[in-house]
Design an enzyme around this catalytic site. Structure first.
Site, PDB file in Angstrom:
ATOM      1  N   GLU A 279       0.845  -1.217   0.000  1.00 14.47           N
ATOM      2  CA  GLU A 279       0.000   0.000   0.000  1.00 14.47           C
ATOM      3  C   GLU A 279       0.868   1.250   0.000  1.00 14.47           C
ATOM      4  O   GLU A 279       0.503   2.268  -0.606  1.00 14.47           O
ATOM      5  CB  GLU A 279      -0.936   0.015   1.209  1.00 14.47           C
ATOM      6  CG  GLU A 279      -1.958  -1.100   1.223  1.00 14.47           C
ATOM      7  CD  GLU A 279      -2.785  -1.195  -0.047  1.00 14.47           C
ATOM      8  OE1 GLU A 279      -3.306  -0.164  -0.512  1.00 14.47           O
ATOM      9  OE2 GLU A 279      -2.913  -2.313  -0.580  1.00 14.47           O
ATOM     10  N   TRP A 282       1.462   1.900  -3.453  1.00  9.77           N
ATOM     11  CA  TRP A 282       0.365   2.590  -4.155  1.00  9.77           C
ATOM     12  C   TRP A 282       0.502   4.093  -4.015  1.00  9.77           C
ATOM     13  O   TRP A 282       0.262   4.854  -4.949  1.00  9.77           O
ATOM     14  CB  TRP A 282      -0.994   2.162  -3.587  1.00  9.77           C
ATOM     15  CG  TRP A 282      -1.569   0.959  -4.267  1.00  9.77           C
ATOM     16  CD1 TRP A 282      -1.558  -0.311  -3.777  1.00  9.77           C
ATOM     17  CD2 TRP A 282      -2.243   0.903  -5.535  1.00  9.77           C
ATOM     18  NE1 TRP A 282      -2.181  -1.143  -4.676  1.00  9.77           N
ATOM     19  CE2 TRP A 282      -2.608  -0.430  -5.750  1.00  9.77           C
ATOM     20  CE3 TRP A 282      -2.555   1.859  -6.505  1.00  9.77           C
ATOM     21  CZ2 TRP A 282      -3.287  -0.848  -6.906  1.00  9.77           C
ATOM     22  CZ3 TRP A 282      -3.225   1.453  -7.658  1.00  9.77           C
ATOM     23  CH2 TRP A 282      -3.579   0.114  -7.843  1.00  9.77           C
ATOM     24  N   TRP A 310     -20.492  13.766 -17.904  1.00 14.13           N
ATOM     25  CA  TRP A 310     -20.759  13.687 -16.460  1.00 14.13           C
ATOM     26  C   TRP A 310     -21.741  14.771 -16.044  1.00 14.13           C
ATOM     27  O   TRP A 310     -21.785  15.849 -16.632  1.00 14.13           O
ATOM     28  CB  TRP A 310     -19.466  13.888 -15.663  1.00 14.13           C
ATOM     29  CG  TRP A 310     -18.442  12.818 -15.815  1.00 14.13           C
ATOM     30  CD1 TRP A 310     -17.247  12.926 -16.469  1.00 14.13           C
ATOM     31  CD2 TRP A 310     -18.492  11.485 -15.299  1.00 14.13           C
ATOM     32  NE1 TRP A 310     -16.547  11.742 -16.390  1.00 14.13           N
ATOM     33  CE2 TRP A 310     -17.288  10.842 -15.669  1.00 14.13           C
ATOM     34  CE3 TRP A 310     -19.431  10.768 -14.553  1.00 14.13           C
ATOM     35  CZ2 TRP A 310     -17.007   9.524 -15.322  1.00 14.13           C
ATOM     36  CZ3 TRP A 310     -19.140   9.453 -14.213  1.00 14.13           C
ATOM     37  CH2 TRP A 310     -17.943   8.846 -14.591  1.00 14.13           C
ATOM     38  N   ASN A 345     -10.818   3.207   3.674  1.00 14.69           N
ATOM     39  CA  ASN A 345     -10.551   3.047   2.238  1.00 14.69           C
ATOM     40  C   ASN A 345     -11.674   2.329   1.486  1.00 14.69           C
ATOM     41  O   ASN A 345     -12.081   2.747   0.405  1.00 14.69           O
ATOM     42  CB  ASN A 345      -9.234   2.290   2.043  1.00 14.69           C
ATOM     43  CG  ASN A 345      -8.917   2.076   0.585  1.00 14.69           C
ATOM     44  OD1 ASN A 345      -8.801   3.027  -0.170  1.00 14.69           O
ATOM     45  ND2 ASN A 345      -8.815   0.820   0.178  1.00 14.69           N
ATOM     46  N   TRP A 363     -16.581  13.020 -11.431  1.00 10.26           N
ATOM     47  CA  TRP A 363     -15.663  12.619 -10.361  1.00 10.26           C
ATOM     48  C   TRP A 363     -14.871  13.806  -9.823  1.00 10.26           C
ATOM     49  O   TRP A 363     -14.452  13.810  -8.657  1.00 10.26           O
ATOM     50  CB  TRP A 363     -14.706  11.513 -10.832  1.00 10.26           C
ATOM     51  CG  TRP A 363     -13.902  11.845 -12.054  1.00 10.26           C
ATOM     52  CD1 TRP A 363     -14.247  11.606 -13.348  1.00 10.26           C
ATOM     53  CD2 TRP A 363     -12.615  12.484 -12.102  1.00 10.26           C
ATOM     54  NE1 TRP A 363     -13.263  12.055 -14.200  1.00 10.26           N
ATOM     55  CE2 TRP A 363     -12.253  12.588 -13.457  1.00 10.26           C
ATOM     56  CE3 TRP A 363     -11.741  12.969 -11.135  1.00 10.26           C
ATOM     57  CZ2 TRP A 363     -11.051  13.169 -13.885  1.00 10.26           C
ATOM     58  CZ3 TRP A 363     -10.543  13.546 -11.539  1.00 10.26           C
ATOM     59  CH2 TRP A 363     -10.211  13.646 -12.902  1.00 10.26           C
ATOM     60  N   TRP A 386     -10.051   8.550  -7.033  1.00 12.09           N
ATOM     61  CA  TRP A 386     -11.278   8.977  -7.722  1.00 12.09           C
ATOM     62  C   TRP A 386     -11.318   8.468  -9.154  1.00 12.09           C
ATOM     63  O   TRP A 386     -12.357   8.002  -9.624  1.00 12.09           O
ATOM     64  CB  TRP A 386     -11.440  10.509  -7.668  1.00 12.09           C
ATOM     65  CG  TRP A 386     -12.123  10.876  -6.401  1.00 12.09           C
ATOM     66  CD1 TRP A 386     -11.537  11.244  -5.231  1.00 12.09           C
ATOM     67  CD2 TRP A 386     -13.538  10.807  -6.145  1.00 12.09           C
ATOM     68  NE1 TRP A 386     -12.500  11.419  -4.257  1.00 12.09           N
ATOM     69  CE2 TRP A 386     -13.722  11.166  -4.792  1.00 12.09           C
ATOM     70  CE3 TRP A 386     -14.646  10.489  -6.909  1.00 12.09           C
ATOM     71  CZ2 TRP A 386     -15.002  11.208  -4.201  1.00 12.09           C
ATOM     72  CZ3 TRP A 386     -15.908  10.527  -6.327  1.00 12.09           C
ATOM     73  CH2 TRP A 386     -16.076  10.881  -4.990  1.00 12.09           C
TER      74      TRP A 386
HETATM   75  C1  LIG Z   1     -11.713   7.913  -3.688  1.00 10.62           C
HETATM   76  C2  LIG Z   1     -10.459   7.736  -2.870  1.00 10.62           C
HETATM   77  C3  LIG Z   1      -9.775   8.867  -2.409  1.00 10.62           C
HETATM   78  C4  LIG Z   1      -8.592   8.724  -1.664  1.00 10.62           C
HETATM   79  N1  LIG Z   1      -7.941   9.858  -1.231  1.00 10.62           N
HETATM   80  C5  LIG Z   1      -6.777   9.731  -0.550  1.00 10.62           C
HETATM   81  C6  LIG Z   1      -6.071  10.888  -0.110  1.00 10.62           C
HETATM   82  O1  LIG Z   1      -6.476  12.034  -0.344  1.00 10.62           O
HETATM   83  N2  LIG Z   1      -4.922  10.701   0.599  1.00 10.62           N
HETATM   84  C7  LIG Z   1      -4.434   9.456   0.878  1.00 10.62           C
HETATM   85  O2  LIG Z   1      -3.385   9.353   1.525  1.00 10.62           O
HETATM   86  N3  LIG Z   1      -5.062   8.346   0.448  1.00 10.62           N
HETATM   87  C8  LIG Z   1      -6.223   8.447  -0.237  1.00 10.62           C
HETATM   88  N4  LIG Z   1      -6.883   7.306  -0.630  1.00 10.62           N
HETATM   89  C9  LIG Z   1      -6.267   5.996  -0.372  1.00 10.62           C
HETATM   90  C10 LIG Z   1      -6.678   5.331   0.966  1.00 10.62           C
HETATM   91  O3  LIG Z   1      -8.070   5.328   1.102  1.00 10.62           O
HETATM   92  C11 LIG Z   1      -6.046   6.021   2.183  1.00 10.62           C
HETATM   93  O4  LIG Z   1      -4.652   6.145   1.997  1.00 10.62           O
HETATM   94  C12 LIG Z   1      -6.282   5.228   3.454  1.00 10.62           C
HETATM   95  O5  LIG Z   1      -7.652   5.024   3.664  1.00 10.62           O
HETATM   96  C13 LIG Z   1      -5.680   5.986   4.649  1.00 10.62           C
HETATM   97  O6  LIG Z   1      -5.920   5.266   5.831  1.00 10.62           O
HETATM   98  P1  LIG Z   1      -4.747   4.457   6.529  1.00 10.62           P
HETATM   99  O7  LIG Z   1      -3.564   5.341   6.752  1.00 10.62           O
HETATM  100  O8  LIG Z   1      -5.324   3.808   7.731  1.00 10.62           O
HETATM  101  O9  LIG Z   1      -4.399   3.398   5.419  1.00 10.62           O
HETATM  102  P2  LIG Z   1      -3.505   2.070   5.435  1.00 10.62           P
HETATM  103  O10 LIG Z   1      -4.325   1.008   4.797  1.00 10.62           O
HETATM  104  O11 LIG Z   1      -2.981   1.789   6.789  1.00 10.62           O
HETATM  105  O12 LIG Z   1      -2.330   2.389   4.456  1.00 10.62           O
HETATM  106  C14 LIG Z   1      -1.097   2.998   4.882  1.00 10.62           C
HETATM  107  C15 LIG Z   1      -0.723   4.130   3.968  1.00 10.62           C
HETATM  108  O13 LIG Z   1      -0.532   3.651   2.640  1.00 10.62           O
HETATM  109  C16 LIG Z   1      -0.995   4.613   1.710  1.00 10.62           C
HETATM  110  N5  LIG Z   1      -2.128   4.051   0.963  1.00 10.62           N
HETATM  111  C17 LIG Z   1      -2.950   3.046   1.343  1.00 10.62           C
HETATM  112  N6  LIG Z   1      -3.847   2.771   0.370  1.00 10.62           N
HETATM  113  C18 LIG Z   1      -3.595   3.635  -0.634  1.00 10.62           C
HETATM  114  C19 LIG Z   1      -4.164   3.845  -1.915  1.00 10.62           C
HETATM  115  N7  LIG Z   1      -5.179   3.102  -2.373  1.00 10.62           N
HETATM  116  N8  LIG Z   1      -3.671   4.829  -2.677  1.00 10.62           N
HETATM  117  C20 LIG Z   1      -2.628   5.580  -2.249  1.00 10.62           C
HETATM  118  N9  LIG Z   1      -2.035   5.428  -1.051  1.00 10.62           N
HETATM  119  C21 LIG Z   1      -2.507   4.461  -0.255  1.00 10.62           C
HETATM  120  C22 LIG Z   1      -1.439   5.815   2.524  1.00 10.62           C
HETATM  121  O14 LIG Z   1      -0.357   6.698   2.633  1.00 10.62           O
HETATM  122  C23 LIG Z   1      -1.790   5.184   3.848  1.00 10.62           C
HETATM  123  O15 LIG Z   1      -1.739   6.087   4.920  1.00 10.62           O
HETATM  124  C24 LIG Z   1      -8.082   7.420  -1.383  1.00 10.62           C
HETATM  125  C25 LIG Z   1      -8.771   6.308  -1.845  1.00 10.62           C
HETATM  126  C26 LIG Z   1      -9.956   6.457  -2.571  1.00 10.62           C
HETATM  127  C27 LIG Z   1     -10.686   5.235  -3.050  1.00 10.62           C
END
Ligand SMILES: Cc1cc2nc3c(=O)[nH]c(=O)nc-3n(C[C@H](O)[C@H](O)[C@H](O)COP(=O)(O)OP(=O)(O)OC[C@H]3O[C@@H](n4cnc5c(N)ncnc54)[C@H](O)[C@@H]3O)c2cc1C
Length: 474
Positions: A279, A282, A310, A345, A363, A386
């Site tokens: 992640e 990602w 849209w 997420n 979007w 998005w």
């Molecule tokens: C529509 C949408 C919008 C999002 N907007 C953001 C945003 O503005 N900022 C953001 O940091 N993440 C975003 N995410 C990705 C993800 O939802 C969040 O990073 C995550 O929910 C943060 O919670 P966590 O730190 O507990 O995640 P964890 O699951 O613990 O992940 C650890 C770290 O990995 C990174 N990460 C995890 N999943 C993703 C992912 N799919 N894409 C990119 N990085 C990821 C983040 O830095 C996150 O803090 C978005 C996802 C979606 C579907």
């Protein structure tokens, strides 16, 4: 080691609000000169498409904490307000600083400011030193066999993982910031800090972030592979805002996760840390997409889907934003966002697909709403999330794979624990009812809105829109 009495240097804080393992700050300290740590607050007036009170409030708390931390190592935060190039140019002239140190920001706005600052420094005859810090690997390092950038995550992730990683560095030491440099009072910043977002935000600052990392590694990350899709309770790290504002270095988060993976006593725990590290990949993938194709901020990443008709942000959008759609899982997510600046997420994906597929709203409106409310709002990851959900992005869900909010509820919140936490009107409704589309005209609970659309009808409608567009553009 005593600092030279010669001219000082400036460290420009941006998204690196910490004193531990801060690449540019450590380089500034190692120069032997006195270090002026500076932060330039924007002229934000409370209205902006890309930001909002939640992130500003968190940022103010982080700046206060950073100032306290800097004082323990002989510094203090110098705060100015305005455009970074104007204000830092002024600070250089005021203090006679001979060099500016900063960590590179790969987003197009950050890069644009760096370019302007480099020109200011050149005019003033001052050295500008930019460092890689926010990512383990910048886009230029993760390349295809042909030397180009990746357009999909899986091969990107493979190359990204295999590249050697830099280990975390030390805590900055002996800044010796000169006493006479003037600073704005931190809480008194003209347009900032006077308000509270009213949201229940995580504790700001480096110490709190490190504690979150410790707790995540000892707790939820050990079961991350199985439970990360469960929206209730803490099943993920909750480090988003800490990485966004650089309260922790990515090297520290990666190294600690890797060590936990190496020390794992079962395959399940090892797989969980592997997944978590993926992640982090990602995050770097989306940053790299934004760096390579900054046009994604305006246009669909996949050119095939540019020009889709849209819908606008009308009253349907407002119902979505307020969490009053009549779809319990969507409303829970949107209300969690307003109350805490966070949304799980899995739920981010559900609400984003709902806005784009069930309501057919552009979007870009959802992207901007998230940027205004997420405490971890990050331009690259948010745009990537998005566009993924809209079916237009890099590695996107293909447009015909449309999540059904009712089925998603059955799968990820079968007892309705998450929904009931955020939608009090639904407290007494049994879980299975919350996961079943009610018959037309039937309310799930008194005082709770009727579902604003029928999912199957809207699914057919959006599939038709995509198919017609595909037919037109070939
Ligand atoms: C529509 C949408 C919008 C999002 N907007 C953001 C945003 O503005 N900022 C953001 O940091 N993440 C975003 N995410 C990705 C993800 O939802 C969040 O990073 C995550 O929910 C943060 O919670 P966590 O730190 O507990 O995640 P964890 O699951 O613990 O992940 C650890 C770290 O990995 C990174 N990460 C995890 N999943 C993703 C992912 N799919 N894409 C990119 N990085 C990821 C983040 O830095 C996150 O803090 C978005 C996802 C979606 C579907």
């Amino acid at each position: 080691m005593a600092k030279s009495a010669g001219p000082p240097v400036i460290h420009w804080f941006r998204r690196d609000l910490r004193i531990t393992d801060n690449t540019a700050l450590n380089a500034a300290c190692a120069s032997g000169a006195e270090v002026i740590p500076a932060y330039v607050a924007s002229d934000w007036q409370g209205q902006h498409r890309w930001t909002g009170p939640i992130r500003q409030e968190f940022l103010c708390g982080c700046l206060r904490s950073l100032d306290g931390n800097l004082r323990t190592v002989g510094g203090r935060l110098i705060v100015r307000q305005g455009r970074a190039d104007d204000e830092l140019g002024r600070l250089i002239r005021e203090t006679g600083a001979t060099a500016l140190y900063f960590n590179r920001d790969p987003d197009p706005f950050g890069k644009g400011m760096e370019d302007r600052l480099r020109r200011v420094c050149e005019d003033l005859g001052v050295a500008a030193h930019g460092f890689k810090d926010h990512f383990l690997h910048e886009s230029s390092e993760v390349r295809t066999g042909g030397g180009g950038p990746f357009r999909v995550y899986t091969p990107f992730g493979r190359v990204w993982r295999a590249l050697p990683k830099v280990l975390p560095g030390p805590v900055a030491a002996n800044l010796a910031t000169p006493a006479e440099v003037g600073s704005l009072e931190l809480p008194g910043l003209a347009t900032w800090g006077q308000f509270s977002s009213g949201a229940d935000l995580p504790e700001p600052g480096e110490r709190a972030a490190r504690e979150r990392l410790r707790r995540a590694i000892e707790g939820p990350l050990r079961a991350y592979s199985e439970s990360r899709d469960t929206p209730h309770g803490q099943t993920t790290s909750r480090l988003g805002q800490d990485l966004r504002f650089g309260l922790l270095s990515i090297r520290e988060v990666h190294a600690r996760s890797l060590a936990a993976r190496e020390g794992a006593e079962t395959k399940g725990v090892r797989d969980s840390f592997d997944k978590f590290i993926g992640e982090l990949g990602w995050r770097e993938f989306y940053a790299s997409v934004l760096a390579e194709w900054p046009e994604v901020l305006d246009l669909e990443f996949n050119p095939q889907w540019r020009g889709l008709p849209w819908g606008e942000a009308d009253e349907r959008f407002d119902r979505w934003a307020r969490g009053e759609t009549g779809f319990p899982i969507v409303d829970a997510g949107m209300r969690e966002l307003l109350a805490t600046g966070f949304m799980h997420n899995r739920v981010r994906m559900i609400v984003a697909m709902f806005l784009t597929k069930d309501l057919q709203v552009d979007w870009r409106h959802g992207e901007s709403w998230f940027m205004r409310h997420l405490v971890d709002g990050e331009i690259g990851s948010n745009n990537g999330g998005w566009q993924w959900s809209a079916g237009t992005g890099a590695d996107a869900a293909p447009y015909f794979r449309i999540q059904n909010p009712w089925t998603q509820t059955k799968r990820y919140d079968p007892d309705g624990t998450y929904i009931k936490r955020w939608v009090p009107e639904l407290q007494k409704v049994p879980g299975p009812v919350l996961a079943t589309e009610p018959s037309p005209g039937m309310r799930i609970a008194p005082g709770y809105p009727l579902p604003m659309v029928r999912h199957a009808e809207e699914r057919d409608r959006i599939l038709g829109i995509f198919a017609a567009h595909k037919g037109r553009v070939g």
